[in-house]
Design a protein around this motif. Structure first.
Motif, PDB file in Angstrom:
ATOM      1  N   LEU A 217      19.808  46.865   5.015  1.00 22.33           N
ATOM      2  CA  LEU A 217      18.993  46.304   6.090  1.00 22.33           C
ATOM      3  C   LEU A 217      17.506  46.357   5.744  1.00 22.33           C
ATOM      4  CD1 LEU A 217      20.890  47.835   9.142  1.00 22.33           C
ATOM      5  CD2 LEU A 217      20.904  45.438   8.417  1.00 22.33           C
ATOM      6  N   MET A 218      17.077  47.419   5.083  1.00 16.17           N
ATOM      7  CA  MET A 218      15.679  47.517   4.669  1.00 16.17           C
ATOM      8  C   MET A 218      15.321  46.419   3.681  1.00 16.17           C
ATOM      9  SD  MET A 218      15.370  51.661   4.306  1.00 16.17           S
ATOM     10  CE  MET A 218      13.765  51.604   3.496  1.00 16.17           C
ATOM     11  N   ALA A 219      16.249  46.089   2.770  1.00 10.71           N
ATOM     12  CA  ALA A 219      15.994  45.013   1.812  1.00 10.71           C
ATOM     13  C   ALA A 219      15.868  43.675   2.530  1.00 10.71           C
ATOM     14  CB  ALA A 219      17.111  44.965   0.773  1.00 10.71           C
ATOM     15  N   LYS A 220      16.720  43.445   3.519  1.00 13.06           N
ATOM     16  CA  LYS A 220      16.662  42.183   4.247  1.00 13.06           C
ATOM     17  C   LYS A 220      15.434  42.094   5.153  1.00 13.06           C
ATOM     18  CE  LYS A 220      21.600  41.072   4.353  1.00 13.06           C
ATOM     19  NZ  LYS A 220      21.469  39.662   3.896  1.00 13.06           N
ATOM     20  N   ALA A 221      14.977  43.241   5.668  1.00 13.06           N
ATOM     21  CA  ALA A 221      13.807  43.259   6.552  1.00 13.06           C
ATOM     22  C   ALA A 221      12.494  43.376   5.789  1.00 13.06           C
ATOM     23  CB  ALA A 221      13.923  44.417   7.542  1.00 13.06           C
ATOM     24  N   ALA A 222      12.559  43.554   4.479  1.00 14.61           N
ATOM     25  CA  ALA A 222      11.362  43.731   3.643  1.00 14.61           C
ATOM     26  C   ALA A 222      10.574  44.962   4.057  1.00 14.61           C
ATOM     27  CB  ALA A 222      10.470  42.498   3.693  1.00 14.61           C
ATOM     28  N   LEU A 223      11.291  46.036   4.352  1.00 16.03           N
ATOM     29  CA  LEU A 223      10.637  47.283   4.703  1.00 16.03           C
ATOM     30  C   LEU A 223      10.278  48.042   3.428  1.00 16.03           C
ATOM     31  CD1 LEU A 223       9.785  49.187   7.006  1.00 16.03           C
ATOM     32  CD2 LEU A 223      12.063  50.193   6.910  1.00 16.03           C
ATOM     33  N   PHE A 224       9.077  48.534   3.349  1.00 19.76           N
ATOM     34  CA  PHE A 224       8.580  49.264   2.182  1.00 19.76           C
ATOM     35  C   PHE A 224       9.567  50.369   1.785  1.00 19.76           C
ATOM     36  CE2 PHE A 224       6.178  52.727   0.268  1.00 19.76           C
ATOM     37  CZ  PHE A 224       5.388  52.073  -0.657  1.00 19.76           C
ATOM     38  N   PRO A 225       9.903  50.514   0.494  1.00 17.16           N
ATOM     39  CA  PRO A 225       9.350  49.824  -0.681  1.00 17.16           C
ATOM     40  C   PRO A 225      10.141  48.603  -1.130  1.00 17.16           C
ATOM     41  CG  PRO A 225      10.662  51.684  -1.388  1.00 17.16           C
ATOM     42  CD  PRO A 225      10.762  51.663   0.105  1.00 17.16           C
ATOM     43  N   LEU A 226      11.004  48.049  -0.275  1.00 12.65           N
ATOM     44  CA  LEU A 226      11.813  46.881  -0.641  1.00 12.65           C
ATOM     45  C   LEU A 226      11.209  45.605  -0.061  1.00 12.65           C
ATOM     46  CD1 LEU A 226      15.347  48.453  -0.015  1.00 12.65           C
ATOM     47  CD2 LEU A 226      14.116  48.263  -2.178  1.00 12.65           C
ATOM     48  N   HIS A 227       9.890  45.505  -0.135  1.00 17.36           N
ATOM     49  CA  HIS A 227       9.170  44.410   0.510  1.00 17.36           C
ATOM     50  C   HIS A 227       8.683  43.342  -0.461  1.00 17.36           C
ATOM     51  CE1 HIS A 227       6.052  46.919  -1.178  1.00 17.36           C
ATOM     52  NE2 HIS A 227       5.192  45.930  -1.028  1.00 17.36           N
ATOM     53  N   LEU A 228       9.013  43.471  -1.734  1.00 19.73           N
ATOM     54  CA  LEU A 228       8.352  42.641  -2.740  1.00 19.73           C
ATOM     55  C   LEU A 228       8.659  41.157  -2.597  1.00 19.73           C
ATOM     56  CD1 LEU A 228       8.839  44.945  -5.863  1.00 19.73           C
ATOM     57  CD2 LEU A 228       6.858  44.761  -4.345  1.00 19.73           C
ATOM     58  N   TRP A 229       9.808  40.822  -1.997  1.00 23.56           N
ATOM     59  CA  TRP A 229      10.139  39.406  -1.855  1.00 23.56           C
ATOM     60  C   TRP A 229       9.352  38.723  -0.749  1.00 23.56           C
ATOM     61  CZ3 TRP A 229      11.720  37.639   2.823  1.00 23.56           C
ATOM     62  CH2 TRP A 229      12.246  38.572   3.723  1.00 23.56           C
ATOM     63  N   LEU A 230       8.881  39.489   0.241  1.00 21.09           N
ATOM     64  CA  LEU A 230       8.335  38.879   1.449  1.00 21.09           C
ATOM     65  C   LEU A 230       7.014  38.132   1.240  1.00 21.09           C
ATOM     66  CD1 LEU A 230       8.392  40.290   5.005  1.00 21.09           C
ATOM     67  CD2 LEU A 230       6.223  39.535   4.074  1.00 21.09           C
ATOM     68  N   PRO A 231       5.994  38.704   0.602  1.00 20.50           N
ATOM     69  CA  PRO A 231       4.713  37.980   0.522  1.00 20.50           C
ATOM     70  C   PRO A 231       4.807  36.616  -0.149  1.00 20.50           C
ATOM     71  CG  PRO A 231       4.402  40.309   0.042  1.00 20.50           C
ATOM     72  CD  PRO A 231       5.872  40.081   0.096  1.00 20.50           C
ATOM     73  N   PRO A 232       5.426  36.489  -1.341  1.00 17.56           N
ATOM     74  CA  PRO A 232       5.500  35.134  -1.915  1.00 17.56           C
ATOM     75  C   PRO A 232       6.363  34.180  -1.105  1.00 17.56           C
ATOM     76  CG  PRO A 232       6.759  36.700  -3.247  1.00 17.56           C
ATOM     77  CD  PRO A 232       5.981  37.497  -2.266  1.00 17.56           C
ATOM     78  N   ALA A 233       7.428  34.692  -0.472  1.00 19.82           N
ATOM     79  CA  ALA A 233       8.306  33.817   0.311  1.00 19.82           C
ATOM     80  C   ALA A 233       7.605  33.309   1.566  1.00 19.82           C
ATOM     81  CB  ALA A 233       9.581  34.565   0.681  1.00 19.82           C
ATOM     82  N   HIS A 234       6.981  34.193   2.317  1.00 21.43           N
ATOM     83  CA  HIS A 234       6.358  33.800   3.574  1.00 21.43           C
ATOM     84  C   HIS A 234       5.065  33.032   3.356  1.00 21.43           C
ATOM     85  CE1 HIS A 234       8.591  36.781   6.399  1.00 21.43           C
ATOM     86  NE2 HIS A 234       9.349  36.387   5.413  1.00 21.43           N
ATOM     87  N   SER A 235       4.339  33.390   2.312  1.00 19.93           N
ATOM     88  CA  SER A 235       3.055  32.716   2.106  1.00 19.93           C
ATOM     89  C   SER A 235       3.228  31.340   1.480  1.00 19.93           C
ATOM     90  CB  SER A 235       2.156  33.580   1.210  1.00 19.93           C
ATOM     91  OG  SER A 235       2.708  33.685  -0.094  1.00 19.93           O
ATOM     92  N   GLY A 236       4.310  31.129   0.733  1.00 19.88           N
ATOM     93  CA  GLY A 236       4.505  29.838   0.085  1.00 19.88           C
ATOM     94  C   GLY A 236       5.234  28.823   0.931  1.00 19.88           C
ATOM     95  N   ALA A 237       5.903  29.252   1.981  1.00 22.48           N
ATOM     96  CA  ALA A 237       6.666  28.339   2.825  1.00 22.48           C
ATOM     97  C   ALA A 237       5.729  27.492   3.676  1.00 22.48           C
ATOM     98  CB  ALA A 237       7.608  29.141   3.721  1.00 22.48           C
ATOM     99  N   PRO A 238       6.212  26.345   4.198  1.00 25.91           N
ATOM    100  CA  PRO A 238       5.407  25.577   5.163  1.00 25.91           C
ATOM    101  C   PRO A 238       5.056  26.439   6.369  1.00 25.91           C
ATOM    102  CG  PRO A 238       7.302  24.307   4.417  1.00 25.91           C
ATOM    103  CD  PRO A 238       7.487  25.690   3.876  1.00 25.91           C
ATOM    104  N   PRO A 239       3.942  26.129   7.043  1.00 22.56           N
ATOM    105  CA  PRO A 239       3.472  27.015   8.128  1.00 22.56           C
ATOM    106  C   PRO A 239       4.508  27.284   9.212  1.00 22.56           C
ATOM    107  CG  PRO A 239       1.786  25.420   7.567  1.00 22.56           C
ATOM    108  CD  PRO A 239       2.996  25.037   6.784  1.00 22.56           C
ATOM    109  N   ALA A 240       5.224  26.257   9.674  1.00 19.77           N
ATOM    110  CA  ALA A 240       6.220  26.488  10.722  1.00 19.77           C
ATOM    111  C   ALA A 240       7.339  27.387  10.216  1.00 19.77           C
ATOM    112  CB  ALA A 240       6.792  25.158  11.208  1.00 19.77           C
ATOM    113  N   ALA A 241       7.749  27.196   8.960  1.00 20.62           N
ATOM    114  CA  ALA A 241       8.790  28.043   8.384  1.00 20.62           C
ATOM    115  C   ALA A 241       8.295  29.479   8.230  1.00 20.62           C
ATOM    116  CB  ALA A 241       9.226  27.482   7.035  1.00 20.62           C
ATOM    117  N   SER A 242       7.041  29.646   7.797  1.00 19.09           N
ATOM    118  CA  SER A 242       6.467  30.991   7.685  1.00 19.09           C
ATOM    119  C   SER A 242       6.460  31.696   9.032  1.00 19.09           C
ATOM    120  CB  SER A 242       5.035  30.910   7.135  1.00 19.09           C
ATOM    121  OG  SER A 242       5.014  30.399   5.833  1.00 19.09           O
ATOM    122  N   ALA A 243       6.123  30.942  10.077  1.00 17.57           N
ATOM    123  CA  ALA A 243       6.092  31.536  11.417  1.00 17.57           C
ATOM    124  C   ALA A 243       7.474  32.018  11.829  1.00 17.57           C
ATOM    125  CB  ALA A 243       5.560  30.509  12.420  1.00 17.57           C
TER     126      ALA A 243
END
Length: 493
Positions: A217-243
């Protein structure tokens, strides 16, 4: 037996039909109408829980567990469903094309995925056995991953694959834990498991199963220290998808993490795990907050902020483990309120960032001087949403953090109080980076294109929603106690 629970799951999926049969524009409008109808059903679930003062239940095909599949909505579930019911339709409206503007609307796939997400989130909030929860998580993953790469750019595809790998890794760990639990107790229903655990104290095998599920669950929620996927995924997606990703998708695994340790785990085991979870939360707040300060891109800053802010929920675990029911309830309410207010503020901030990037053609902070002249409503939405992250009154984040702080001080958990205050200062630093730049005199000519005002208005509505949550009383909410294993309704200092 409440059919509202089944309708809340199935009605959003009906919106897939017009998207497949009608022209894109007409299909999107019909799908949006069905999404709003599904949201109304979710809100009706919350209303019914509040009216009756008890949890709603439904057994598929009339078969009670362990033979059948049970759905249940208590106060905590209903609060999370209501959060999604308000935020998701507003994001979907934001994703539609603005009349007369050159910017393309979101592809029809976005609306299909949004409908699938609505159903998967409701299933995660209502399912009452560990395997059905696994199914809900998988449905959520395979609806969320495509959101990252809707535009089809190479960077988005790479981020989506990273997200998928982390999500599948989390699924494997969670499923291994489920297999261990079934081998030990021959049931996966939460109520039956609780009864079995009450009869005899569990051994290390059950603790290992909970640890595996929690890591997944921590990996899926991007809870530290398993958060490495979240910044590139959320920042690169279209704005509505990021939201959607930042405000809603990561809330389901966090919700289930609470279910495991607050509702299922025996008190002694939960007390032992609480400091570990709180340490992960503190690491998220401090490390990701510092990294957010160093970002050069606005959307990447907001993405790291998401990784930081979800850490506050984990600070709740040791505070809620106290023997004093009032301070435990206050911490519980503060953690839940933070989850909800975070959804409103983070959706508003990603929407605002998208509009600013649309006007300027980029989201590099160094080039956003004078942005308030180009996108005043968007900057206002970003700043007001940021109030909640900073914990300033009267935002919902302020009320949530005051509850956590008060509970921490009453229990002499000084290090938690320090982390909460430090997190607020870090949030102030990265939120004010954009606000200060936006209010400065620009060094060069500003772009001719201006923000889409009705889209910015949606972001502003969500930001004010986060502020409105701050007017809740600084006391445990009785609604959240409905249907809980240990109730604390009506407790006052």
């Amino acid at each position: 037996m409440s059919p509202l629970l089944v309708l809340a799951l199935t009605v959003p999926l009906l919106g897939l039909v017009p998207l497949l049969l009608l022209k894109p524009r007409a299909g999107e409008r019909a799908a949006l109408a069905i999404l709003v109808l599904g949201s109304g059903l979710s809100l009706a679930v919350g209303w019914e829980v509040a009216r009756t003062g008890r949890a709603l239940e439904y057994f598929v095909a009339g078969l009670a567990p362990p033979l059948g599949i049970g759905l249940r909505a208590d106060g905590f579930s209903a609060a999370m469903m209501a959060m999604c019911a308000v935020v998701l339709p507003l994001i979907a409206i934001y994703g539609m094309r603005a009349p007369g503007r050159a910017a393309a609307r979101m592809p029809p796939a976005f609306f299909m995925l949004a409908l699938a997400l609505a159903s998967a989130l409701n299933l995660a909030f209502m399912a009452q056995d560990l395997f059905t929860l696994y199914v809900a998580l998988e449905l959520l993953t395979f609806a969320a991953v495509p959101l990252v790469c809707l535009d089809g750019r190479a960077g988005q595809l790479k981020a989506a694959m990273t997200y998928l790998m982390f999500a599948l890794f989390g699924s494997v760990l969670y499923l291994l834990g489920v297999v261990l639990v079934y081998g030990l107790y021959a049931t996966l229903d939460l109520a039956h498991l609780s009864a079995a655990l009450a009869k005899a104290p569990p051994g290390w095998s059950f603790g290992a199963a909970l640890a595996l599920m929690s890591a997944g669950l921590m990996a899926k929620a991007a809870l530290f220290p398993l958060h490495l996927w979240l910044p590139p995924a959320h920042s690169g997606a279209p704005p509505a998808a990021s939201a959607v990703l930042s405000a809603l998708v990561i809330k389901a695994p966090l919700f289930l993490l609470v279910r495991l340790w607050a509702d299922l785990a025996p008190p002694a085991m939960a007390d032992a795990a609480a400091p570990v979870l709180a340490a992960c939360g503190a690491g998220a707040i401090l490390v990701c907050g510092v990294v957010a300060l160093a970002q050069a891109r606005l959307k990447l800053l907001i993405a790291y902020s998401t990784a930081a802010q979800i850490g506050y929920l984990c600070l709740m675990f040791p505070l809620a483990a106290t023997d004093d029911p009032y301070w435990s309830a206050l911490a519980w309410t503060g953690g839940t309120l933070h989850l909800v207010s975070h959804a409103f503020s983070k959706a508003a901030m990603f929407m605002a960032a998208g509009l600013v990037a649309e006007a300027f053609g980029h989201d590099r902070l160094a080039g956003l001087k004078g942005a308030a002249r180009v996108a005043p409503l968007s900057i206002a939405a970003f700043a007001i949403g940021g109030l909640s992250l900073m914990g300033l009154p009267p935002a919902g984040g302020f009320t949530a953090k005051v509850m956590l702080l008060t509970s921490a001080l009453q229990q002499s958990a000084w290090w938690i109080a320090v982390v909460v205050l430090a997190g607020g200062l870090l949030a102030g630093g990265y939120v004010l980076r954009l606000v200060v730049l936006a209010l400065q005199r620009p060094d060069e000519a500003l772009p001719a294109q201006r923000e889409c005002r009705w889209r910015a208005g949606i972001a502003l509505v969500l930001a004010f929603g986060a502020v409105a949550l701050g007017f809740l009383p600084l006391a445990p909410l009785d609604f959240l106690s409905i249907g809980r294993p240990v109730t604390w309704a009506g407790l006052m200092p």
